[in-house]
Design a protein around this motif. Structure first.
Motif, PDB file in Angstrom:
ATOM      1  N   ARG A 157       5.554  65.198  30.771  1.00 44.11           N
ATOM      2  CA  ARG A 157       6.214  66.316  31.435  1.00 44.11           C
ATOM      3  C   ARG A 157       6.111  66.107  32.943  1.00 44.11           C
ATOM      4  NH1 ARG A 157       3.016  69.344  27.478  1.00 44.11           N
ATOM      5  NH2 ARG A 157       1.450  69.522  29.105  1.00 44.11           N
ATOM      6  N   ILE A 201       6.578  67.941  36.306  1.00 43.87           N
ATOM      7  CA  ILE A 201       6.650  69.344  36.684  1.00 43.87           C
ATOM      8  C   ILE A 201       6.654  69.474  38.200  1.00 43.87           C
ATOM      9  CG2 ILE A 201       5.506  71.585  36.497  1.00 43.87           C
ATOM     10  CD1 ILE A 201       4.209  70.561  33.948  1.00 43.87           C
ATOM     11  N   PRO A 227       6.016  77.122  37.764  1.00 44.65           N
ATOM     12  CA  PRO A 227       6.903  75.986  37.512  1.00 44.65           C
ATOM     13  C   PRO A 227       8.335  76.271  37.949  1.00 44.65           C
ATOM     14  CG  PRO A 227       6.198  76.993  35.454  1.00 44.65           C
ATOM     15  CD  PRO A 227       5.497  77.718  36.545  1.00 44.65           C
ATOM     16  N   THR A 239      11.205  71.235  35.384  1.00 43.29           N
ATOM     17  CA  THR A 239      10.513  70.432  34.386  1.00 43.29           C
ATOM     18  C   THR A 239      11.494  69.430  33.794  1.00 43.29           C
ATOM     19  OG1 THR A 239       9.119  72.314  33.806  1.00 43.29           O
ATOM     20  CG2 THR A 239       9.132  70.473  32.281  1.00 43.29           C
ATOM     21  N   THR A 241      13.786  65.432  38.939  1.00 40.61           N
ATOM     22  CA  THR A 241      12.905  66.601  38.918  1.00 40.61           C
ATOM     23  C   THR A 241      13.183  67.510  40.104  1.00 40.61           C
ATOM     24  OG1 THR A 241      11.218  65.219  37.858  1.00 40.61           O
ATOM     25  CG2 THR A 241      10.503  67.325  38.741  1.00 40.61           C
ATOM     26  N   HIS A 256       0.207  74.771  30.448  1.00 42.57           N
ATOM     27  CA  HIS A 256       1.110  74.289  29.396  1.00 42.57           C
ATOM     28  C   HIS A 256       0.328  73.879  28.153  1.00 42.57           C
ATOM     29  CE1 HIS A 256       4.643  73.416  32.247  1.00 42.57           C
ATOM     30  NE2 HIS A 256       5.019  74.342  31.409  1.00 42.57           N
ATOM     31  N   ASN A 274       7.362  77.888  30.385  1.00 39.28           N
ATOM     32  CA  ASN A 274       7.524  78.150  31.820  1.00 39.28           C
ATOM     33  C   ASN A 274       7.854  79.619  32.069  1.00 39.28           C
ATOM     34  OD1 ASN A 274       7.016  75.513  32.505  1.00 39.28           O
ATOM     35  ND2 ASN A 274       9.162  74.961  32.724  1.00 39.28           N
TER      36      ASN A 274
END
Length: 157
Positions: free
Chosen positions: A16, A18, A26, A29, A45, A121, A146
């Motif tokens: 992931r 982030i 967040p 993602t 991202t 997470h 999120n």
């Protein structure tokens, strides 16, 4: 997504990527296979931020405010740094040797904020161990997590 190539060692799993704000909320993602290097998805991202910020080109020069972007060493690349600068950010990439020099910098890199979000997470069982076969389903669960993180941090305090 993985193969018998000796360089990727046939790694299984998901990574992931982030992007968070200074409080760990967040903002973006992206999921990739575990053998994907971070540099290849850094710009994706940054581009997939849910809340769009005002374009730095639309403001006059005297009011133009650049935002700081703290990055991990894995994102250290001249191309990535140039793309981040073109998008109106000031990149801060902290190396291990710079840990002692933090009090000399005005905007030190803060990796622990993203690590804390990763920990949030991992509190969701479906994210800690991936059971979904389809990437779309897993991404949907990450986005739901999120949303719950944002709700808990902003609404509940």
């Amino acid at each position: 997504m993985t193969g018998s190539n000796p360089t990727d060692r046939s790694k299984l799993g998901t990574k992931r990527h982030i992007l968070t704000d200074k409080d760990g909320i967040p903002l973006s993602t992206v999921i990739t296979s575990a053998n994907t290097h971070d540099v290849t998805v850094a710009i994706d991202t940054v581009d997939s931020i849910v809340i769009k910020r005002p374009s730095p080109l639309s403001k006059p020069k005297h009011n133009q405010k650049k935002q700081n972007l703290c990055l991990d060493k894995a994102y250290h690349s001249k191309e990535v740094e140039q793309e981040i600068i073109n998008r109106g950010y000031i990149p801060h990439i902290r190396h291990r040797r710079e840990e002692e020099k933090l009090f000399h910098r005005t905007h030190p890199a803060r990796r622990w904020v993203v690590e804390r979000t990763n920990s949030w997470h991992n509190r969701f069982r479906k994210l800690f161990t991936r059971y979904e076969k389809k990437d779309e389903n897993y991404l949907g669960l990450v986005q739901l997590a999120n949303s719950l993180i944002v709700y808990r941090r902003i609404i509940l305090g």
